[in-house]
Motif scaffolding. Structure first.
Motif, PDB file in Angstrom:
ATOM      1  N   PRO A  24     -10.735  -8.805  -1.654  1.00 56.12           N
ATOM      2  CA  PRO A  24     -11.488  -7.687  -1.084  1.00 56.12           C
ATOM      3  C   PRO A  24     -12.357  -6.953  -2.109  1.00 56.12           C
ATOM      4  N   GLU A  25     -11.995  -6.993  -3.367  1.00 61.48           N
ATOM      5  CA  GLU A  25     -12.778  -6.324  -4.415  1.00 61.48           C
ATOM      6  C   GLU A  25     -14.056  -7.092  -4.763  1.00 61.48           C
ATOM      7  N   ARG A  26     -14.157  -8.341  -4.316  1.00 60.63           N
ATOM      8  CA  ARG A  26     -15.321  -9.163  -4.666  1.00 60.63           C
ATOM      9  C   ARG A  26     -16.116  -9.593  -3.438  1.00 60.63           C
ATOM     10  N   GLN A  27     -15.953  -8.880  -2.350  1.00 59.01           N
ATOM     11  CA  GLN A  27     -16.678  -9.214  -1.120  1.00 59.01           C
ATOM     12  C   GLN A  27     -18.175  -9.225  -1.377  1.00 59.01           C
ATOM     13  N   GLY A  28     -18.834 -10.183  -0.784  1.00 58.06           N
ATOM     14  CA  GLY A  28     -20.274 -10.319  -0.928  1.00 58.06           C
ATOM     15  C   GLY A  28     -20.681 -11.273  -2.039  1.00 58.06           C
ATOM     16  N   GLU A  29     -19.744 -11.639  -2.919  1.00 57.69           N
ATOM     17  CA  GLU A  29     -20.042 -12.596  -3.987  1.00 57.69           C
ATOM     18  C   GLU A  29     -19.886 -14.013  -3.450  1.00 57.69           C
ATOM     19  N   SER A  30     -20.668 -14.919  -3.984  1.00 57.49           N
ATOM     20  CA  SER A  30     -20.508 -16.330  -3.632  1.00 57.49           C
ATOM     21  C   SER A  30     -19.293 -16.890  -4.356  1.00 57.49           C
ATOM     22  N   CYS A  31     -18.546 -17.714  -3.683  1.00 62.38           N
ATOM     23  CA  CYS A  31     -17.360 -18.330  -4.268  1.00 62.38           C
ATOM     24  C   CYS A  31     -17.768 -19.527  -5.135  1.00 62.38           C
ATOM     25  N   TRP A  32     -16.956 -19.836  -6.128  1.00 64.87           N
ATOM     26  CA  TRP A  32     -17.205 -20.967  -7.029  1.00 64.87           C
ATOM     27  C   TRP A  32     -17.361 -22.261  -6.234  1.00 64.87           C
ATOM     28  N   CYS A  33     -16.651 -22.372  -5.120  1.00 62.94           N
ATOM     29  CA  CYS A  33     -16.655 -23.631  -4.365  1.00 62.94           C
ATOM     30  C   CYS A  33     -17.963 -23.870  -3.615  1.00 62.94           C
ATOM     31  N   PHE A  34     -18.784 -22.819  -3.450  1.00 70.89           N
ATOM     32  CA  PHE A  34     -20.055 -23.002  -2.758  1.00 70.89           C
ATOM     33  C   PHE A  34     -20.971 -23.946  -3.528  1.00 70.89           C
ATOM     34  N   GLU A  35     -20.792 -24.019  -4.827  1.00 69.19           N
ATOM     35  CA  GLU A  35     -21.630 -24.858  -5.678  1.00 69.19           C
ATOM     36  C   GLU A  35     -20.895 -26.088  -6.222  1.00 69.19           C
ATOM     37  N   ALA A  36     -19.592 -26.167  -5.994  1.00 72.21           N
ATOM     38  CA  ALA A  36     -18.782 -27.245  -6.577  1.00 72.21           C
ATOM     39  C   ALA A  36     -18.701 -28.450  -5.653  1.00 72.21           C
ATOM     40  N   ARG A  37     -18.530 -29.604  -6.264  1.00 75.54           N
ATOM     41  CA  ARG A  37     -18.255 -30.824  -5.502  1.00 75.54           C
ATOM     42  C   ARG A  37     -16.743 -30.915  -5.340  1.00 75.54           C
ATOM     43  N   VAL A  38     -16.284 -30.962  -4.113  1.00 74.46           N
ATOM     44  CA  VAL A  38     -14.852 -31.057  -3.835  1.00 74.46           C
ATOM     45  C   VAL A  38     -14.532 -32.501  -3.479  1.00 74.46           C
ATOM     46  N   ASP A  39     -13.568 -33.064  -4.176  1.00 69.82           N
ATOM     47  CA  ASP A  39     -13.171 -34.450  -3.960  1.00 69.82           C
ATOM     48  C   ASP A  39     -12.600 -34.608  -2.547  1.00 69.82           C
ATOM     49  N   PRO A  40     -13.136 -35.509  -1.736  1.00 67.79           N
ATOM     50  CA  PRO A  40     -12.621 -35.708  -0.372  1.00 67.79           C
ATOM     51  C   PRO A  40     -11.128 -36.057  -0.350  1.00 67.79           C
ATOM     52  N   ALA A  41     -10.639 -36.744  -1.375  1.00 72.31           N
ATOM     53  CA  ALA A  41      -9.211 -37.085  -1.428  1.00 72.31           C
ATOM     54  C   ALA A  41      -8.359 -35.827  -1.551  1.00 72.31           C
ATOM     55  N   ALA A  42      -8.874 -34.821  -2.244  1.00 70.15           N
ATOM     56  CA  ALA A  42      -8.144 -33.555  -2.373  1.00 70.15           C
ATOM     57  C   ALA A  42      -8.064 -32.858  -1.015  1.00 70.15           C
ATOM     58  N   LEU A  43      -9.152 -32.882  -0.271  1.00 73.19           N
ATOM     59  CA  LEU A  43      -9.152 -32.254   1.048  1.00 73.19           C
ATOM     60  C   LEU A  43      -8.154 -32.927   1.981  1.00 73.19           C
ATOM     61  N   GLU A  44      -7.998 -34.223   1.856  1.00 80.35           N
ATOM     62  CA  GLU A  44      -7.052 -34.965   2.700  1.00 80.35           C
ATOM     63  C   GLU A  44      -5.600 -34.575   2.422  1.00 80.35           C
ATOM     64  N   ARG A  45      -5.335 -34.034   1.251  1.00 80.29           N
ATOM     65  CA  ARG A  45      -3.969 -33.643   0.880  1.00 80.29           C
ATOM     66  C   ARG A  45      -3.558 -32.295   1.472  1.00 80.29           C
ATOM     67  N   ILE A  46      -4.497 -31.551   2.035  1.00 76.69           N
ATOM     68  CA  ILE A  46      -4.186 -30.252   2.646  1.00 76.69           C
ATOM     69  C   ILE A  46      -3.595 -30.486   4.028  1.00 76.69           C
ATOM     70  N   SER A  47      -2.517 -29.784   4.343  1.00 77.44           N
ATOM     71  CA  SER A  47      -1.899 -29.946   5.659  1.00 77.44           C
ATOM     72  C   SER A  47      -2.864 -29.467   6.742  1.00 77.44           C
ATOM     73  N   PRO A  48      -2.780 -30.055   7.922  1.00 78.01           N
ATOM     74  CA  PRO A  48      -3.680 -29.654   9.014  1.00 78.01           C
ATOM     75  C   PRO A  48      -3.601 -28.160   9.325  1.00 78.01           C
ATOM     76  N   GLU A  49      -2.423 -27.557   9.179  1.00 79.23           N
ATOM     77  CA  GLU A  49      -2.249 -26.137   9.466  1.00 79.23           C
ATOM     78  C   GLU A  49      -3.000 -25.254   8.478  1.00 79.23           C
ATOM     79  N   GLN A  50      -3.254 -25.767   7.263  1.00 78.80           N
ATOM     80  CA  GLN A  50      -3.900 -24.964   6.232  1.00 78.80           C
ATOM     81  C   GLN A  50      -5.392 -25.256   6.082  1.00 78.80           C
TER      82      GLN A  50
END
Length: 69
Positions: A24-50
């Motif tokens: 909440p203290e950083r609202q309005g800032e862009s997150c690091w992930c907006f510019e990062a390449r996220v490995d698709p294999a990492a995304l597959e490791r996240i549970s469907p609920e999350q």
């Protein structure tokens, strides 16, 4: 890993995900992930609920092995 969703924690490793969208203290800032390449294999490791409810940390997004603390 806890069943309780914490939007400030990575769902894979439990460490801080450094998400500005969840800070909440950083609202309005862009997150690091907006510019990062996220490995698709990492995304597959996240549970469907999350999926689309919490962010990965930079290390897990790159699908790197956990650090030994």
């Amino acid at each position: 890993m806890s069943d309780t969703l914490d939007p400030t924690r990575c769902p894979l490793c439990g460490q801080s995900n450094r998400c500005t969208q969840a800070d909440p203290e950083r609202q309005g800032e862009s997150c690091w992930c907006f510019e990062a390449r996220v490995d698709p294999a990492a995304l597959e490791r996240i549970s469907p609920e999350q999926r689309n409810r919490t962010c990965l940390c930079p290390r897990c997004a790159a699908n790197l092995p956990p650090e030994n603390d």
